[in-house]
Design an enzyme around this catalytic site. Structure first.
Site, PDB file in Angstrom:
ATOM      1  N   SER A   2       0.846  -1.191   0.000  1.00 19.73           N
ATOM      2  CA  SER A   2       0.000   0.000   0.000  1.00 19.73           C
ATOM      3  C   SER A   2       0.880   1.238   0.000  1.00 19.73           C
ATOM      4  CB  SER A   2      -0.889   0.020   1.249  1.00 19.73           C
ATOM      5  OG  SER A   2      -1.532   1.275   1.397  1.00 19.73           O
ATOM      6  N   TYR A  18      -2.114  -0.313   9.984  1.00 17.03           N
ATOM      7  CA  TYR A  18      -2.176  -0.832   8.613  1.00 17.03           C
ATOM      8  C   TYR A  18      -0.905  -0.474   7.847  1.00 17.03           C
ATOM      9  CZ  TYR A  18      -4.016  -1.562   3.873  1.00 17.03           C
ATOM     10  OH  TYR A  18      -4.203  -1.973   2.578  1.00 17.03           O
TER      11      TYR A  18
END
Length: 251
Positions: free
Chosen positions: A142, A156
């Site tokens: 990501s 995350y």
């Protein structure tokens, strides 16, 4: 026929990657967790187009299930492709929970650790003996590890940052077998993550598009096509790379 395993292919990026890989003439073993209907749909789309696919359940958060999953992979390879090995692995399955740093619980931290970092690590370890030399692995990371920093994604983003480092170590160690390992880092992408956040909060889309050089949020196929390219022979000289696929988010 070459065979690829794609985790988290019931929707979104994983679904697109599985379909794009199948379009290149490869068989696909795809996994789903809670979205069984989505996994079966992905397999049906591939088969309708003339490809071959098998959908298997996988709980990435529970590494204790990995030995049984490996056995299911062995059965699928034998029964569907008359093989005892596969060629490529896409570690795509994931989960996201957001919270500000001061509000983050250990339960959230531990869950995201298991799904986003421990899961890909030990699933790859379990499947590696079945993988052909000269294959390729792609990890879905990501851009929340760099230019995509947003409040609430500390856990995350941290786990995805660990996955980026793991990608390089995998590439280093697996190179002796000719196995290439890369990661892709999507920007904001219209997927089911965050309990269908884009559907529930459509008002955030214009702001995200405005921060993206190419003027829109990403679609799953934008990333799925890159994953399919990275495991193909076209990318035979690419390894240990993290490729941002974000349309120029925060450029």
């Amino acid at each position: 026929m070459k065979v690829a395993i794609v985790t988290g292919a019931g929707s979104g990026i994983g679904q697109s990657a599985a379909i794009r890989i199948a379009e290149r003439g490869m068989g696909v073993i795809l996994t789903y967790s809670s979205n069984r209907e989505g996994g079966l749909h992905t397999a049906a789309v591939i088969e309708k187009a003339g490809g071959t696919a098998v959908a298997l359940p996988l709980d990435l958060a529970d590494s204790g299930t990995f030995p049984a999953f490996r056995d299911s992979v062995v059965d699928a390879l034998r029964d569907t492709w008359q093989r005892d090995t596969f060629d490529h692995l896409v570690n795509n399955a994931g989960s996201v929970r957001t919270s500000m740093f001061e509000d983050t619980t250990e339960d959230t931290f531990d869950l995201l650790t298991r799904v986003l970092l421990k899961g890909p690590y030990f699933l790859t370890q379990r499947l590696l003996p079945l993988m052909e030399d000269g294959g390729a692995i792609v990890n879905t990371s990501s851009n929340s590890t760099g230019v995509g920093l947003e409040p609430g994604y500390s856990v995350y983003g941290t786990m995805k940052g660990g996955l980026d480092v793991l990608t390089r170590y995998m590439a280093k160690e697996f190179a002796t077998r000719g196995i290439r390992v890369n990661s892709v880092s999507p920007g904001p992408t219209r997927t089911r993550l965050g309990d269908n956040a884009f559907e529930r909060f459509p008002e955030v889309i214009p702001a995200l598009a405005a921060k993206t050089a190419l003027g829109r949020v990403g679609e799953p196929d934008d990333i799925g096509a890159m994953i399919a390219t990275l495991i193909s022979t076209e990318s035979r000289w690419v390894t240990a790379q993290n490729i941002e696929v974000s349309g120029g988010y925060n450029l």
